[in-house]
Design a protein around this motif. Structure first.
Motif, PDB file in Angstrom:
ATOM      1  N   GLU A   1     -72.425 -55.616  -1.602  1.00 37.09           N
ATOM      2  CA  GLU A   1     -72.258 -56.030  -3.056  1.00 37.09           C
ATOM      3  C   GLU A   1     -71.784 -54.920  -4.047  1.00 37.09           C
ATOM      4  O   GLU A   1     -71.162 -55.041  -5.022  1.00 37.09           O
TER       5      GLU A   1
ATOM      6  N   SER B   1     -70.235 -64.063  -9.715  1.00 33.84           N
ATOM      7  CA  SER B   1     -69.117 -63.654  -9.199  1.00 33.84           C
ATOM      8  C   SER B   1     -68.673 -62.425  -9.924  1.00 33.84           C
ATOM      9  O   SER B   1     -69.128 -62.386 -10.834  1.00 33.84           O
TER      10      SER B   1
ATOM     11  N   GLU C   1     -65.693 -61.945 -11.259  1.00 38.60           N
ATOM     12  CA  GLU C   1     -65.010 -62.535 -12.298  1.00 38.60           C
ATOM     13  C   GLU C   1     -66.028 -62.701 -13.573  1.00 38.60           C
ATOM     14  O   GLU C   1     -65.965 -62.128 -14.680  1.00 38.60           O
TER      15      GLU C   1
END
Length: 211
Positions: free
Chosen positions: A32, A195, A197
């Motif tokens: 990630e 997320s 975003e």
């Protein structure tokens, strides 16, 4: 003090002035790392503190270093062995929860921008004896909050701080209003499960604090 010749205090100040908030990152999955760093940088936060609290942390530093514009540091560095591992992984600055003589001397000798944690007048005096003037006030809320930092900053008027620990988006502006505070550290910018975003939007809001 003879080992501190390579140390430039202006470099850690430069890092602290990159943005009003330094995200404090605890990342379990290095897969990630890149997208988190990209979201933070796109949101305006470029100084990223990757804490050495997970097995993935060193790989996270390496992967985040691939993101253009990211200035990636290592946090929760507690000894010279961890310092060496963080530098080998490419950390561009070092943050520690406290300050010991061995760690301080090793960090200064490395020449890497160094932000050691302090909570008391004695901590600051130890740091200043080493030639340091930039500190992380930690744990900021548990150590007495804004009144405590105001009291510490008065006699140590040359010192500059990055309060970290218990600070939120709501309280950060009050800390940033203090003349002795250059930035704050916070984990709220990257909540668990967020997320890219969502992180980008939180970073945008954080980057505008103190403006």
């Amino acid at each position: 003090m003879s080992d501190t010749a390579a140390y430039n205090p202006h470099e850690i100040e430069r890092v602290m002035r990159l943005a009003p908030v330094i995200p404090v990152l605890v990342i379990e999955d290095d897969g990630e790392a890149r997208e988190v760093a990209e979201a933070l940088v796109e949101g305006g936060l470029t100084a990223l503190e990757v804490t050495l609290r997970t097995d993935a942390a060193l790989n996270v530093i390496k992967r985040m270093n691939l993101v253009k514009g990211a200035v990636v540091g290592a946090g929760t560095v507690t000894n010279s062995r961890e310092l060496g591992a963080a530098l080998d992984a490419g950390a561009e600055f070092i943050v520690s929860p406290g300050l010991t003589q061995p760690l301080g001397e090793a960090a200064l000798k490395s020449g890497t921008p160094f932000l050691p944690g302090i909570a008391t007048a004695g901590d600051i005096m130890r740091g200043m004896d080493m030639g340091l003037e930039h500190f992380k006030f930690f744990p900021a809320m548990a150590a007495g909050g804004i009144p405590a930092l105001k009291a510490l900053a008065a006699p140590f008027y040359k010192a500059k701080f990055c309060p970290t620990g218990g600070i939120s988006a709501q309280t950060a502006p009050d800390w940033l209003a203090l003349p002795s505070v250059l930035c704050v550290g916070g984990s709220w910018v990257v909540p668990k499960g967020a997320s890219p975003e969502e992180i980008r939007e939180l970073a945008k809001a954080a980057s505008s604090l103190g403006a």
